[in-house]
Design a protein around this motif. Structure first.
Motif, mmCIF file in Angstrom:
data_model
loop_
_atom_site.group_PDB
_atom_site.id
_atom_site.type_symbol
_atom_site.label_atom_id
_atom_site.label_comp_id
_atom_site.label_asym_id
_atom_site.label_seq_id
_atom_site.Cartn_x
_atom_site.Cartn_y
_atom_site.Cartn_z
ATOM 1 N N LEU A 295 76.538 -3.284 -20.191
ATOM 2 C CA LEU A 295 75.476 -3.022 -19.224
ATOM 3 C C LEU A 295 75.959 -3.173 -17.784
ATOM 4 O O LEU A 295 75.469 -2.479 -16.887
ATOM 5 N N GLU A 296 76.910 -4.075 -17.563
ATOM 6 C CA GLU A 296 77.455 -4.235 -16.217
ATOM 7 C C GLU A 296 78.280 -3.030 -15.785
ATOM 8 O O GLU A 296 78.368 -2.726 -14.590
ATOM 9 N N ASN A 297 78.878 -2.319 -16.738
ATOM 10 C CA ASN A 297 79.807 -1.242 -16.417
ATOM 11 C C ASN A 297 79.362 0.142 -16.888
ATOM 12 O O ASN A 297 80.067 1.130 -16.644
ATOM 13 N N ALA A 298 78.210 0.227 -17.542
ATOM 14 C CA ALA A 298 77.769 1.495 -18.130
ATOM 15 C C ALA A 298 77.621 2.603 -17.094
ATOM 16 O O ALA A 298 77.996 3.756 -17.341
ATOM 17 N N GLY A 299 77.076 2.270 -15.931
ATOM 18 C CA GLY A 299 76.878 3.293 -14.907
ATOM 19 C C GLY A 299 78.180 3.915 -14.458
ATOM 20 O O GLY A 299 78.324 5.150 -14.412
ATOM 21 N N GLU A 300 79.155 3.074 -14.163
ATOM 22 C CA GLU A 300 80.460 3.556 -13.707
ATOM 23 C C GLU A 300 81.165 4.345 -14.808
ATOM 24 O O GLU A 300 81.734 5.413 -14.560
ATOM 25 N N MET A 301 81.128 3.816 -16.031
ATOM 26 C CA MET A 301 81.805 4.492 -17.140
ATOM 27 C C MET A 301 81.116 5.808 -17.494
ATOM 28 O O MET A 301 81.782 6.791 -17.846
ATOM 29 N N ALA A 302 79.780 5.841 -17.432
ATOM 30 C CA ALA A 302 79.049 7.074 -17.726
ATOM 31 C C ALA A 302 79.467 8.181 -16.765
ATOM 32 O O ALA A 302 79.737 9.316 -17.170
ATOM 33 N N GLU A 303 79.541 7.863 -15.483
ATOM 34 C CA GLU A 303 79.955 8.847 -14.489
ATOM 35 C C GLU A 303 81.403 9.264 -14.709
ATOM 36 O O GLU A 303 81.763 10.437 -14.553
ATOM 37 N N ALA A 304 82.252 8.296 -15.083
ATOM 38 C CA ALA A 304 83.680 8.588 -15.272
ATOM 39 C C ALA A 304 83.921 9.581 -16.393
ATOM 40 O O ALA A 304 84.863 10.385 -16.331
ATOM 41 N N VAL A 305 83.086 9.547 -17.438
ATOM 42 C CA VAL A 305 83.293 10.451 -18.571
ATOM 43 C C VAL A 305 82.335 11.635 -18.563
ATOM 44 O O VAL A 305 82.285 12.402 -19.520
ATOM 45 N N GLY A 306 81.565 11.810 -17.461
ATOM 46 C CA GLY A 306 80.806 13.048 -17.300
ATOM 47 C C GLY A 306 79.318 12.981 -17.531
ATOM 48 O O GLY A 306 78.654 14.018 -17.530
ATOM 49 N N TYR A 307 78.760 11.781 -17.700
ATOM 50 C CA TYR A 307 77.309 11.665 -17.853
ATOM 51 C C TYR A 307 76.670 11.183 -16.551
ATOM 52 O O TYR A 307 77.349 11.073 -15.522
ATOM 53 N N VAL A 308 75.406 10.874 -16.595
ATOM 54 C CA VAL A 308 74.671 10.506 -15.388
ATOM 55 C C VAL A 308 74.227 9.053 -15.496
ATOM 56 O O VAL A 308 73.578 8.660 -16.478
ATOM 57 N N SER A 309 74.574 8.252 -14.505
ATOM 58 C CA SER A 309 74.220 6.835 -14.532
ATOM 59 C C SER A 309 72.747 6.636 -14.197
ATOM 60 O O SER A 309 72.099 7.493 -13.575
ATOM 61 N N LEU A 310 72.219 5.483 -14.595
ATOM 62 C CA LEU A 310 70.865 5.090 -14.231
ATOM 63 C C LEU A 310 70.884 4.435 -12.857
ATOM 64 O O LEU A 310 71.942 4.025 -12.368
ATOM 65 N N PRO A 311 69.721 4.294 -12.203
ATOM 66 C CA PRO A 311 69.669 3.484 -10.985
ATOM 67 C C PRO A 311 70.128 2.056 -11.292
ATOM 68 O O PRO A 311 69.853 1.537 -12.381
ATOM 69 N N GLN A 312 70.822 1.418 -10.368
ATOM 70 C CA GLN A 312 71.375 0.091 -10.605
ATOM 71 C C GLN A 312 70.306 -0.913 -11.009
ATOM 72 O O GLN A 312 70.553 -1.800 -11.835
#
Length: 326
Positions: A295-312
């Motif tokens: 959960l701490e890194n999901a936003g960054e990792m999602a963007e890195a592999v091509g998905y869309v992060s949630l608001p922080q």
């Protein structure tokens, strides 16, 4: 998603190695050397065991990126990512075989019932957003948009051979080649819910759990059409043409980070999840730390592999919920 997965992992590992080297060269002192040697902390060195994870091939790239980075910090914890599909993942999860189930759709009522029968209590966490992308061959110069009704006409079986001219009389009188994720896929489930509505998918469709098969099918056939996750379209966008979808407001919208996050790309935008066994969170320290790290890194990792992060703030709220489950 094999080619994309390996590319994403290679890029990420290279970045991590470069970052580690930079830290080692810049630290110069005893403290920097101690951090590198001990894996970050005594707590990290002491943590060991396995985290059992299975589920969606769509969420797989996020999970694998998380596991790669987690293992950098917690070297004695193994967290391999299984890919049984969303349905297959829930089957194992509700049988108590896994700690975490990755999913590209919410858990179904019958799956909830199985978990209850097995005495499994769980928590749902949203980790990113995805936009199902409808693609055609790069040479297709006539399909400039599709409505939900068009998609229904295309993909629902009516016992007849489907031609482009059946959808629009101005389009070619050519038979359409269909390529779809397999029925165990959460992507298929979502498409079924929004477009097929439990009707029979066109029988001529080639179904495969391997997105590479779908891409190759469309790229090799001028009359091909397929659908799959946004990240996989991005990985292959030079060889495919994405089709704008007419949304509920009557506007034709392409899937992008902005339109998926805003909800303008509807109804084919969807959330991506992990489901976590509450008992595993309480009884297995490695599972709790893994989910916290996720959960701490999901936003960054999602963007890195091509998905869309949630608001922080969404991740922050879920981290608070997680803390209350320990």
């Amino acid at each position: 998603m094999k080619s994309f997965k390996f590319l994403a992992m290679s890029i990420m590992i290279s970045s991590l190695l470069a970052f580690t080297a930079a830290c080692g060269n810049g630290g110069g002192g005893a403290e920097g050397g101690q951090t590198e040697e001990n894996g970050g902390s005594e707590e990290a060195a002491a943590l060991e065991g396995e985290v059992a994870i299975d589920g969606s091939s769509t969420v797989q790239p996020i999970g694998e990126a998380i596991s790669e980075e987690f293992n950098m910090e917690y070297a004695d914890v193994k967290a391999p990512i299984g890919v049984s599909g969303t349905g297959g993942g829930f089957e194992r999860f509700t049988a108590g075989e896994t700690d975490i189930s990755q999913a590209s759709r919410p858990i179904k009522d019958e799956e909830k019932a199985k978990a209850e029968e097995a005495g499994i209590e769980y928590t749902e966490f949203e980790v990113a957003k995805d936009g199902l992308s409808v693609v055609v061959n790069k040479e297709n110069d006539f399909v400039d948009k599709l409505s939900v009704e068009d998609l229904k006409k295309l993909w629902i079986d009516d016992g007849k051979t489907k031609k482009w001219s059946d959808i629009n009389p101005e389009w070619p009188d050519e038979e359409i080649a269909f390529f779809s994720p397999g029925t165990d896929s959460g992507t298929y489930d979502y498409f079924n819910e929004v477009i097929l509505e439990d009707e029979q998918i066109v029988k001529a469709a080639t179904l495969s759990e391997d997105d590479n098969v779908l891409v190759k099918g469309v790229t090799s056939n001028p009359n091909g059409i397929a659908y799959f996750g946004y990240a996989y379209y991005l990985e292959n966008k030079d060889n495919l043409k994405v089709v704008p979808i007419v949304n509920e407001e009557g506007k034709a919208v392409e899937p992008t980070n902005e339109t998926v996050e805003s909800g303008d790309y509807n109804p084919l935008s969807r959330p991506l999840y992990i489901y976590v066994n509450n008992a595993s969170l309480k009884d297995k320290e490695q599972v709790y730390e893994y989910v916290n790290f996720y959960l701490e890194n999901a936003g960054e990792m999602a963007e890195a592999v091509g998905y869309v992060s949630l608001p922080q703030e969404d991740y922050d709220e879920q981290l608070k919920e997680l803390e209350g489950l320990k």
